[in-house]
Motif scaffolding. Sequence first.
Motif, PDB file in Angstrom:
ATOM      1  N   UNK A  92       0.794  -1.220   0.000  1.00 39.29           N
ATOM      2  CA  UNK A  92       0.000   0.000   0.000  1.00 39.29           C
ATOM      3  C   UNK A  92       0.823   1.264   0.000  1.00 39.29           C
ATOM      4  N   UNK A  93       2.030   1.199  -0.599  1.00 40.03           N
ATOM      5  CA  UNK A  93       2.841   2.400  -0.770  1.00 40.03           C
ATOM      6  C   UNK A  93       2.243   3.303  -1.825  1.00 40.03           C
ATOM      7  N   UNK A  94       3.040   4.224  -2.332  1.00 43.77           N
ATOM      8  CA  UNK A  94       2.516   5.194  -3.301  1.00 43.77           C
ATOM      9  C   UNK A  94       1.890   4.511  -4.519  1.00 43.77           C
ATOM     10  N   UNK A  95       2.579   3.509  -5.077  1.00 44.54           N
ATOM     11  CA  UNK A  95       2.050   2.831  -6.263  1.00 44.54           C
ATOM     12  C   UNK A  95       0.856   1.960  -5.911  1.00 44.54           C
ATOM     13  N   UNK A  96       0.978   1.157  -4.859  1.00 45.92           N
ATOM     14  CA  UNK A  96      -0.122   0.273  -4.482  1.00 45.92           C
ATOM     15  C   UNK A  96      -1.379   1.047  -4.132  1.00 45.92           C
ATOM     16  N   UNK A  97      -1.210   2.146  -3.395  1.00 43.15           N
ATOM     17  CA  UNK A  97      -2.363   2.974  -3.039  1.00 43.15           C
ATOM     18  C   UNK A  97      -2.997   3.582  -4.282  1.00 43.15           C
ATOM     19  N   UNK A  98      -2.160   3.983  -5.237  1.00 39.77           N
ATOM     20  CA  UNK A  98      -2.682   4.540  -6.478  1.00 39.77           C
ATOM     21  C   UNK A  98      -3.467   3.522  -7.290  1.00 39.77           C
ATOM     22  N   UNK A  99      -2.966   2.295  -7.323  1.00 43.41           N
ATOM     23  CA  UNK A  99      -3.674   1.227  -8.037  1.00 43.41           C
ATOM     24  C   UNK A  99      -5.003   0.918  -7.346  1.00 43.41           C
ATOM     25  N   UNK A 100      -4.967   0.830  -6.018  1.00 43.60           N
ATOM     26  CA  UNK A 100      -6.199   0.584  -5.266  1.00 43.60           C
ATOM     27  C   UNK A 100      -7.216   1.681  -5.544  1.00 43.60           C
TER      28      UNK A 100
END
Length: 282
Positions: free
Chosen positions: A13-21
């Motif tokens: 849930x870092x910057x990329x994971x949060x963005x994908x979510x």
Amino acid sequence: MSSLPAVVGVIGGGRMGAGIAHAFLVNGCRVAVAEANDDAAAAARSRVTEAVQKSAERGVLAGNVEDALERLSVLTSVEELGGSSLVIEAVPEVFELKVSALQRAESVLSAEAVLATNTSSLSVNALAGMLARPEQFLGLHFFNPVPASTLVEVVVGERTADSLVTEARGWVEALGKRAVVVRDAPGFASSRLGVAIALEAMRMVEEEVASAEDIDTAMELGYKHPMGPLRTTDVVGLDVRLGIAEYLASTLGERFEPPQILRDKVARGELGRKSGQGFFTW
């Protein structure tokens, strides 16, 4: 256009994971984000919540903030993603970390579920070789920042099912983004070209050809890049760019050898926007 999966899992849930979510949430999916511990999970929830609220302010959220966040769950175990029909891995660019995350997810998913990696440079074929169902695996390379970027690279492994490629393109389109399909090769299309330009820009700074500001301005005004290669490097993270460059140098040759200025900045902790200093001050 393909319909989106009903339940999407995101590992990291870092910057990329949060963005994908966020991308799947604002388009009506249920999303579960798996993090390593309670603190990381709380940080991931905060990132996704902030992104959803910004989408509401811009008028691009389907429904309201409360409804979207009700569809979000944040977990502390990859094994809790078993009910997902699509799981996207978005952990740091370390092969062993990605393999561990993908194998743990595959062990609890149904045979029909799809696994994807958000890697920007690592071999999809090498990752697929560590999985039991490589035909159900491919790369979905989102770009940072995910909410503002319209590009997703669909990276096809040697054993990826043709039907899955078609389905993945439909998912990208349903998210309001544009898919480009590339076969698995070091750096794919975007990272390979983007890093090549950025490394040359760094060498120009190193050789005092021009300032970072002027080099970026030349690319923005002369070639219509929305953001110059050095500011983009700051946004991506100098440490991330260094890791990708080292991998490309090991697979494609010395033309991707990182310049000393990049190594020195990373050693000093000048990682770009996230540290407040990179090629620019943030």
